[in-house]
Design a protein around this motif. Structure first.
Motif, PDB file in Angstrom:
ATOM      1  N   LEU A   1      -0.492 -13.729 -15.041  1.00 52.55           N
ATOM      2  CA  LEU A   1      -0.320 -12.504 -14.273  1.00 52.55           C
ATOM      3  C   LEU A   1      -0.183 -11.305 -15.200  1.00 52.55           C
ATOM      4  N   ILE A   2      -0.616 -10.155 -14.722  1.00 53.29           N
ATOM      5  CA  ILE A   2      -0.617  -8.929 -15.520  1.00 53.29           C
ATOM      6  C   ILE A   2       0.759  -8.283 -15.462  1.00 53.29           C
ATOM      7  N   THR A   3       1.358  -8.097 -16.637  1.00 52.36           N
ATOM      8  CA  THR A   3       2.697  -7.495 -16.720  1.00 52.36           C
ATOM      9  C   THR A   3       2.642  -6.001 -17.032  1.00 52.36           C
ATOM     10  N   GLY A   4       1.510  -5.518 -17.531  1.00 50.00           N
ATOM     11  CA  GLY A   4       1.398  -4.104 -17.843  1.00 50.00           C
ATOM     12  C   GLY A   4       0.003  -3.743 -18.302  1.00 50.00           C
ATOM     13  N   CYS A   5      -0.256  -2.440 -18.323  1.00 50.79           N
ATOM     14  CA  CYS A   5      -1.533  -1.918 -18.789  1.00 50.79           C
ATOM     15  C   CYS A   5      -1.266  -0.550 -19.403  1.00 50.79           C
ATOM     16  N   PHE A   6      -1.705  -0.370 -20.622  1.00 44.47           N
ATOM     17  CA  PHE A   6      -1.478   0.871 -21.350  1.00 44.47           C
ATOM     18  C   PHE A   6      -2.838   1.484 -21.672  1.00 44.47           C
ATOM     19  N   ILE A   7      -3.117   2.628 -21.066  1.00 46.22           N
ATOM     20  CA  ILE A   7      -4.434   3.257 -21.208  1.00 46.22           C
ATOM     21  C   ILE A   7      -4.343   4.467 -22.128  1.00 46.22           C
TER      22      ILE A   7
ATOM     23  N   ILE B   1      -7.873 -10.367 -15.468  1.00 48.49           N
ATOM     24  CA  ILE B   1      -8.145  -8.928 -15.588  1.00 48.49           C
ATOM     25  C   ILE B   1      -9.434  -8.576 -14.850  1.00 48.49           C
ATOM     26  N   THR B   2     -10.466  -9.362 -15.055  1.00 45.58           N
ATOM     27  CA  THR B   2     -11.741  -9.119 -14.375  1.00 45.58           C
ATOM     28  C   THR B   2     -11.567  -9.155 -12.868  1.00 45.58           C
ATOM     29  N   ARG B   3     -10.878 -10.166 -12.370  1.00 52.02           N
ATOM     30  CA  ARG B   3     -10.697 -10.292 -10.919  1.00 52.02           C
ATOM     31  C   ARG B   3      -9.897  -9.115 -10.363  1.00 52.02           C
ATOM     32  N   GLN B   4      -8.900  -8.627 -11.122  1.00 50.88           N
ATOM     33  CA  GLN B   4      -8.149  -7.481 -10.624  1.00 50.88           C
ATOM     34  C   GLN B   4      -9.024  -6.225 -10.596  1.00 50.88           C
ATOM     35  N   ILE B   5      -9.730  -5.954 -11.697  1.00 49.81           N
ATOM     36  CA  ILE B   5     -10.595  -4.774 -11.731  1.00 49.81           C
ATOM     37  C   ILE B   5     -11.658  -4.850 -10.631  1.00 49.81           C
ATOM     38  N   GLU B   6     -12.289  -6.002 -10.473  1.00 47.60           N
ATOM     39  CA  GLU B   6     -13.320  -6.152  -9.445  1.00 47.60           C
ATOM     40  C   GLU B   6     -12.733  -6.005  -8.041  1.00 47.60           C
ATOM     41  N   SER B   7     -11.490  -6.425  -7.863  1.00 45.48           N
ATOM     42  CA  SER B   7     -10.821  -6.241  -6.570  1.00 45.48           C
ATOM     43  C   SER B   7     -10.583  -4.759  -6.294  1.00 45.48           C
ATOM     44  N   PHE B   8     -10.171  -4.006  -7.314  1.00 44.90           N
ATOM     45  CA  PHE B   8     -10.022  -2.559  -7.140  1.00 44.90           C
ATOM     46  C   PHE B   8     -11.365  -1.932  -6.756  1.00 44.90           C
ATOM     47  N   ILE B   9     -12.405  -2.280  -7.493  1.00 42.93           N
ATOM     48  CA  ILE B   9     -13.734  -1.720  -7.229  1.00 42.93           C
ATOM     49  C   ILE B   9     -14.163  -2.032  -5.798  1.00 42.93           C
ATOM     50  N   GLY B  10     -13.885  -3.240  -5.337  1.00 48.67           N
ATOM     51  CA  GLY B  10     -14.279  -3.665  -3.997  1.00 48.67           C
ATOM     52  C   GLY B  10     -13.338  -3.219  -2.890  1.00 48.67           C
ATOM     53  N   GLY B  11     -12.249  -2.515  -3.245  1.00 45.39           N
ATOM     54  CA  GLY B  11     -11.305  -2.046  -2.237  1.00 45.39           C
ATOM     55  C   GLY B  11     -10.394  -3.131  -1.689  1.00 45.39           C
ATOM     56  N   ASP B  12     -10.326  -4.265  -2.354  1.00 43.83           N
ATOM     57  CA  ASP B  12      -9.478  -5.376  -1.914  1.00 43.83           C
ATOM     58  C   ASP B  12      -8.139  -5.297  -2.664  1.00 43.83           C
ATOM     59  N   PHE B  13      -7.273  -4.421  -2.179  1.00 45.22           N
ATOM     60  CA  PHE B  13      -6.031  -4.131  -2.892  1.00 45.22           C
ATOM     61  C   PHE B  13      -5.008  -5.265  -2.807  1.00 45.22           C
ATOM     62  N   GLU B  14      -5.064  -6.047  -1.743  1.00 45.44           N
ATOM     63  CA  GLU B  14      -4.168  -7.213  -1.636  1.00 45.44           C
ATOM     64  C   GLU B  14      -4.468  -8.212  -2.751  1.00 45.44           C
ATOM     65  N   THR B  15      -5.745  -8.469  -2.978  1.00 44.85           N
ATOM     66  CA  THR B  15      -6.122  -9.395  -4.048  1.00 44.85           C
ATOM     67  C   THR B  15      -5.765  -8.809  -5.408  1.00 44.85           C
ATOM     68  N   ALA B  16      -6.045  -7.524  -5.605  1.00 45.80           N
ATOM     69  CA  ALA B  16      -5.686  -6.876  -6.879  1.00 45.80           C
ATOM     70  C   ALA B  16      -4.187  -7.010  -7.127  1.00 45.80           C
ATOM     71  N   TYR B  17      -3.407  -6.818  -6.089  1.00 45.19           N
ATOM     72  CA  TYR B  17      -1.940  -6.909  -6.186  1.00 45.19           C
ATOM     73  C   TYR B  17      -1.489  -8.333  -6.503  1.00 45.19           C
ATOM     74  N   SER B  18      -2.251  -9.320  -6.073  1.00 46.95           N
ATOM     75  CA  SER B  18      -1.859 -10.719  -6.298  1.00 46.95           C
ATOM     76  C   SER B  18      -1.863 -11.085  -7.785  1.00 46.95           C
ATOM     77  N   PHE B  19      -2.527 -10.299  -8.622  1.00 50.49           N
ATOM     78  CA  PHE B  19      -2.565 -10.567 -10.056  1.00 50.49           C
ATOM     79  C   PHE B  19      -1.451  -9.849 -10.822  1.00 50.49           C
ATOM     80  N   ALA B  20      -0.611  -9.108 -10.103  1.00 46.61           N
ATOM     81  CA  ALA B  20       0.511  -8.399 -10.723  1.00 46.61           C
ATOM     82  C   ALA B  20       1.685  -9.350 -10.914  1.00 46.61           C
TER      83      ALA B  20
END
Length: 143
Positions: A129-135, A39-58
């Motif tokens: 891997l992240i299967t969902g997020c409910f905010i 989760i941390t790596r995905q959020i930090e990837s979003f913050i850093g604009g690295d969407f490929e890495t963020a997507y890799s955790f899906a």
């Protein structure tokens, strides 16, 4: 008088249960650490604009619905802004639900409001891997 192995078997059984009791919390902690790391790596990837890495955790179910990192990142930006660009976040309660893990993340979103994000994570082979997020937006709480 024949020698009975029952007392020895009981001691072995007790030792086995004690060993399992000591190992189980360590395994649960390892799972929690892995879940929080993903989760941390995905959020930090979003913050850093690295969407490929963020997507890799899906997880595969998410990738089936959003077949590219670009489409995925647009969806997260529009529908999940608090985790796409949080002011801050911290981990809350964690639950091992058997075949999946649920991790609450407490977030201050870009709008200054407080949100809770409940992530669901599953293990696929060696990867979590992240299967969902409910905010949910917390009522009456903001910066």
């Amino acid at each position: 008088m024949p020698h009975s192995s029952r007392p020895l078997a009981r001691y072995a059984l007790v030792a086995l249960f004690l060993a399992a009791a000591l190992v189980a919390p360590q395994a649960a902690r390892a799972s929690q650490d892995e879940v929080q790391s993903v989760i941390t790596r995905q959020i930090e990837s979003f913050i850093g604009g690295d969407f490929e890495t963020a997507y890799s955790f899906a997880a595969p179910n998410v990738k089936a619905a959003y077949p590219s990192a670009r489409i995925f990142s647009l969806m997260v930006k529009q529908g999940y802004a608090p985790v796409f660009s949080p002011q801050s976040y911290r981990f809350g309660p964690y639950e091992d639900a058997g075949n999946m893990y649920i991790q609450r993340v407490e977030v201050i979103g870009p709008d200054g409001h407080f949100y809770t994000a409940d992530y669901t994570v599953k293990k696929f082979g060696d990867a979590y891997l992240i299967t969902g997020c409910f905010i949910r937006k917390a009522t009456g709480i903001s910066l």
